[in-house]
Write a protein that holds these residues in place. Sequence first.
Motif, mmCIF file in Angstrom:
data_model
loop_
_atom_site.group_PDB
_atom_site.id
_atom_site.type_symbol
_atom_site.label_atom_id
_atom_site.label_comp_id
_atom_site.label_asym_id
_atom_site.label_seq_id
_atom_site.Cartn_x
_atom_site.Cartn_y
_atom_site.Cartn_z
ATOM 1 N N THR A 22 11.097 6.304 -0.202
ATOM 2 C CA THR A 22 9.908 6.675 -0.965
ATOM 3 C C THR A 22 10.000 8.117 -1.450
ATOM 4 O OG1 THR A 22 8.544 5.123 0.301
ATOM 5 C CG2 THR A 22 7.394 6.894 -0.853
ATOM 6 N N ASN A 42 12.503 8.331 -4.410
ATOM 7 C CA ASN A 42 11.998 7.713 -5.630
ATOM 8 C C ASN A 42 10.866 8.518 -6.251
ATOM 9 O OD1 ASN A 42 11.745 5.583 -7.589
ATOM 10 N ND2 ASN A 42 9.954 4.861 -6.465
ATOM 11 N N THR A 43 9.930 8.977 -5.440
ATOM 12 C CA THR A 43 8.766 9.675 -5.999
ATOM 13 C C THR A 43 9.110 11.107 -6.432
ATOM 14 O OG1 THR A 43 8.058 10.170 -3.727
ATOM 15 C CG2 THR A 43 7.043 8.289 -4.810
ATOM 16 N N SER A 90 10.085 10.477 -9.772
ATOM 17 C CA SER A 90 8.895 10.232 -10.572
ATOM 18 C C SER A 90 8.245 11.545 -10.988
ATOM 19 C CB SER A 90 7.906 9.376 -9.777
ATOM 20 O OG SER A 90 6.748 9.100 -10.526
ATOM 21 N N HIS A 117 7.623 0.170 -12.882
ATOM 22 C CA HIS A 117 6.633 1.014 -12.194
ATOM 23 C C HIS A 117 5.587 0.166 -11.485
ATOM 24 C CE1 HIS A 117 3.952 4.429 -11.503
ATOM 25 N NE2 HIS A 117 2.976 3.707 -12.011
ATOM 26 N N GLN A 134 1.744 7.610 1.260
ATOM 27 C CA GLN A 134 0.999 8.159 0.133
ATOM 28 C C GLN A 134 0.994 9.682 0.164
ATOM 29 O OE1 GLN A 134 -0.232 6.509 -2.459
ATOM 30 N NE2 GLN A 134 -0.897 8.429 -3.393
ATOM 31 N N THR A 187 4.305 10.750 -0.932
ATOM 32 C CA THR A 187 4.416 10.560 -2.375
ATOM 33 C C THR A 187 3.849 11.751 -3.135
ATOM 34 O OG1 THR A 187 4.390 8.148 -2.252
ATOM 35 C CG2 THR A 187 3.622 9.140 -4.308
ATOM 36 N N ASN A 188 2.677 12.195 -2.738
ATOM 37 C CA ASN A 188 2.066 13.347 -3.410
ATOM 38 C C ASN A 188 2.905 14.600 -3.265
ATOM 39 O OD1 ASN A 188 -0.925 12.884 -4.493
ATOM 40 N ND2 ASN A 188 -0.617 11.545 -2.740
ATOM 41 N N ILE A 208 6.107 14.169 -5.486
ATOM 42 C CA ILE A 208 5.801 14.325 -6.902
ATOM 43 C C ILE A 208 5.557 15.793 -7.246
ATOM 44 C CG2 ILE A 208 4.038 13.832 -8.657
ATOM 45 C CD1 ILE A 208 3.845 11.027 -7.566
#
Length: 420
Positions: free
Chosen positions: A39, A42-43, A46, A133, A160, A163-164, A167
């Motif tokens: 994750t 990947n993020t 992103s 996506h 999550q 992820t933040n 990113i």
Amino acid sequence: MALTENTERKVGPADRRAPGRWARLLPAPGPQRILAAATLVNTFGSGLFVTSSALYFTRVVGLPTAQVAIGLTTGGIVGLVAGLAGGRVADRWGAKRTQIGVMVLGSFFMTCYLFVHTFWPFIAVACLTAAVHSANPSSRDPLVRQFGGERPAAYRAYLQAMTNLAIALGAVVAGLAIQADTREAYVSLLVGRTLAFVGCALVLTRLPGPVRSGTRATDKPGWVALRNRSFLVATVINGAMQVHYAVPTFALPLWIVDHTDAPRWTVSAILLLNTVMVASLQVMAGRSVTSTEAAGKRMLWAGCALCTGLVLMAAASGPTAWVSVLILVAATAVYTAGELWHAAASMEYSFGLADAEAQGQYSGVFRLGAGAGDALAPTVMGVMVLGWGRPGWLVLAGLLLLVGAASRPAVAFAGRRFPG
């Protein structure tokens, strides 16, 4: 659902780990840590792409802004269907296999952008990348269910938060390339996104497996998720709440620049505050949300906090510059608390009301509702908030409060009225 020997340990991100500084940041060794690493990779990619994509399409490809907007919107609509398909395929053929396939396709489709020079090829590639996506989370959720221990929603909250953070890190790196503002810099970010897809696929191969697909629910005819009325009610409510995610990224920056005396750097400051709060507090916010009843309460809390935050944002128009800054900081902090509670409730609904044997299908349906909310959000913000001004902020605040308050009784009623 049967688990492999390595996954039978019922551990979560907050459970006991090896001592050390990193113990607070990393999940337990094994499948949870592998999935978290995938994750993260990947993020991060992103973050590289979403920060720079609009500039790449306009400055490198040479498309007008309106055509870019049309292409991305068209891709988003196509992606809604792909989310459903991704979850269904994961249930039938195995989530690990499906996730790796989605990442490989993502790397291929992202590479296609390097050969796009006109509008119609851009539309085609935008639809393909949007499909990837959308298929990504619905095909990943069965892995979260499989390896998340007794509380997969808590583990997803950890993912999550990661992820933040990833990113945000990707956005920082992209900012360096944007500052250079050269073709080579923008292309390097696109290549970095492609490599992130490949890296994620390679990390996923280390998961034990193959993860078994469902055997009971997927053998039933039709879409079992569409017959679960309480789940569908939760999906609609979550989709309605979802529009608020466009506040910090779309409505509030334009509101600050065009309707307040706050300095322009306030836009970056509040986005940073929002990101840091979400990355550091998401796990804590979801820790006590262990039932759909608790999820309903958090939806109410979310509605109250979001309402308060939006009212404060409306109040930032009119006062002096520094007073506006203070109001906006307070508004963002309160709003982000609502975002955290909404995310925690959403995660519990998506797992707690779902059939474990058809998690991919349920996730696809749930994310279809969320995607519809995301698709409507820019229009709602543009017409209601930016078009009506202060009254628009207040109307939206009231609507979010009503949706949050209706969540628990509506889901409970659907469960009693239409059991099973």
